[in-house]
Design a protein around this motif. Structure first.
Motif, short mmCIF file in Angstrom:
data_model
loop_
_atom_site.label_atom_id
_atom_site.label_comp_id
_atom_site.label_asym_id
_atom_site.label_seq_id
_atom_site.Cartn_x
_atom_site.Cartn_y
_atom_site.Cartn_z
N GLY A 52 0.90 -1.32 0.08
CA GLY A 52 0.05 0.15 -0.04
C GLY A 52 0.99 1.31 -0.05
O GLY A 52 0.49 2.41 -0.67
N TYR A 53 1.99 1.24 0.73
CA TYR A 53 2.67 2.35 0.71
C TYR A 53 3.51 2.73 -0.58
O TYR A 53 3.67 3.76 -0.87
N ILE A 54 3.95 1.55 -1.08
CA ILE A 54 4.76 1.68 -2.41
C ILE A 54 3.70 2.18 -3.47
O ILE A 54 4.19 3.06 -4.35
N ALA A 55 2.33 1.45 -3.42
CA ALA A 55 1.52 1.90 -4.54
C ALA A 55 1.09 3.61 -4.15
O ALA A 55 1.05 4.32 -5.07
N ALA A 56 0.99 4.03 -2.91
CA ALA A 56 0.49 5.29 -2.63
C ALA A 56 1.64 6.39 -3.10
O ALA A 56 1.43 7.40 -3.43
N GLU A 57 2.76 5.81 -2.85
CA GLU A 57 4.00 6.88 -3.10
C GLU A 57 3.99 6.92 -4.75
O GLU A 57 4.09 8.07 -5.13
N GLY A 58 3.58 6.09 -5.65
CA GLY A 58 3.29 6.29 -6.99
C GLY A 58 2.16 7.10 -7.30
O GLY A 58 2.00 8.05 -8.28
N ILE A 59 1.03 6.52 -6.80
CA ILE A 59 -0.20 7.31 -7.13
C ILE A 59 -0.51 8.80 -6.70
O ILE A 59 -0.87 9.43 -7.27
N LEU A 60 -0.02 8.71 -5.52
CA LEU A 60 -0.35 10.29 -4.60
C LEU A 60 1.06 10.88 -4.39
O LEU A 60 1.18 11.80 -3.46
N ARG A 61 1.72 10.77 -5.45
CA ARG A 61 3.10 11.73 -5.56
C ARG A 61 2.94 13.17 -5.27
O ARG A 61 3.72 13.91 -4.71
N ARG A 62 1.77 13.69 -5.94
CA ARG A 62 1.87 15.26 -5.95
C ARG A 62 1.00 15.50 -4.76
O ARG A 62 0.99 16.62 -4.23
N MET A 92 -0.01 15.85 -0.29
CA MET A 92 0.99 15.82 0.87
C MET A 92 1.11 14.28 1.46
O MET A 92 0.58 13.23 1.31
N HIS A 93 2.32 14.40 2.27
CA HIS A 93 3.00 13.00 2.54
C HIS A 93 1.84 11.99 3.54
O HIS A 93 2.10 11.04 3.54
N PRO A 94 1.23 12.79 4.48
CA PRO A 94 0.47 11.96 5.32
C PRO A 94 -0.55 11.20 4.42
O PRO A 94 -1.01 10.04 5.32
N LEU A 95 -0.86 11.53 3.53
CA LEU A 95 -1.86 10.61 2.82
C LEU A 95 -1.37 9.38 2.36
O LEU A 95 -1.91 8.40 2.26
N HIS A 96 -0.14 9.31 2.21
CA HIS A 96 0.48 8.11 1.81
C HIS A 96 0.52 6.96 2.93
O HIS A 96 0.19 5.82 2.70
N TRP A 97 0.70 7.58 4.29
CA TRP A 97 0.54 6.81 5.41
C TRP A 97 -0.79 6.25 5.52
O TRP A 97 -1.10 5.30 6.12
#
Length: 78
Positions: A26-36, A38-43
């Motif tokens: 989930g974190y790796i996918a979120a890094e790619g999808i939510l790159r633009r 803010m960072h807490p969304l990845h977590w």
């Protein structure tokens, strides 16, 4: 009559490993999808996937145990 040793279907470690694997994926996918964004969304996204993975593994083992009990009951009835 000797007691039969019951095989354990699973342990809690299986669900925890599923949650850990889900968090990593989930974190790796979120890094790619939510790159633009803010960072807490990845977590948060990784946490949501981890919870879903934990629940999925738990449901899988629950379904298997119910299915096996049903098969055993059908065999006894024959």
């Amino acid at each position: 009559m000797p007691k039969r040793r019951r095989r354990r279907l699973h342990t809690r470690g299986d669900e925890m490993l599923g949650a850990l694997a889900g968090w990593i994926v989930g974190y790796i996918a979120a890094e790619g999808i939510l790159r633009r964004y803010m960072h807490p969304l990845h977590w948060i996204a990784a946490l949501a996937v981890a919870v879903a993975a934990y629940g999925g593994v738990w449901l899988w083992y629950y379904w298997r145990s119910v299915y096996r009990e049903e098969q055993a009951r059908q065999r006894r009835e024959r």
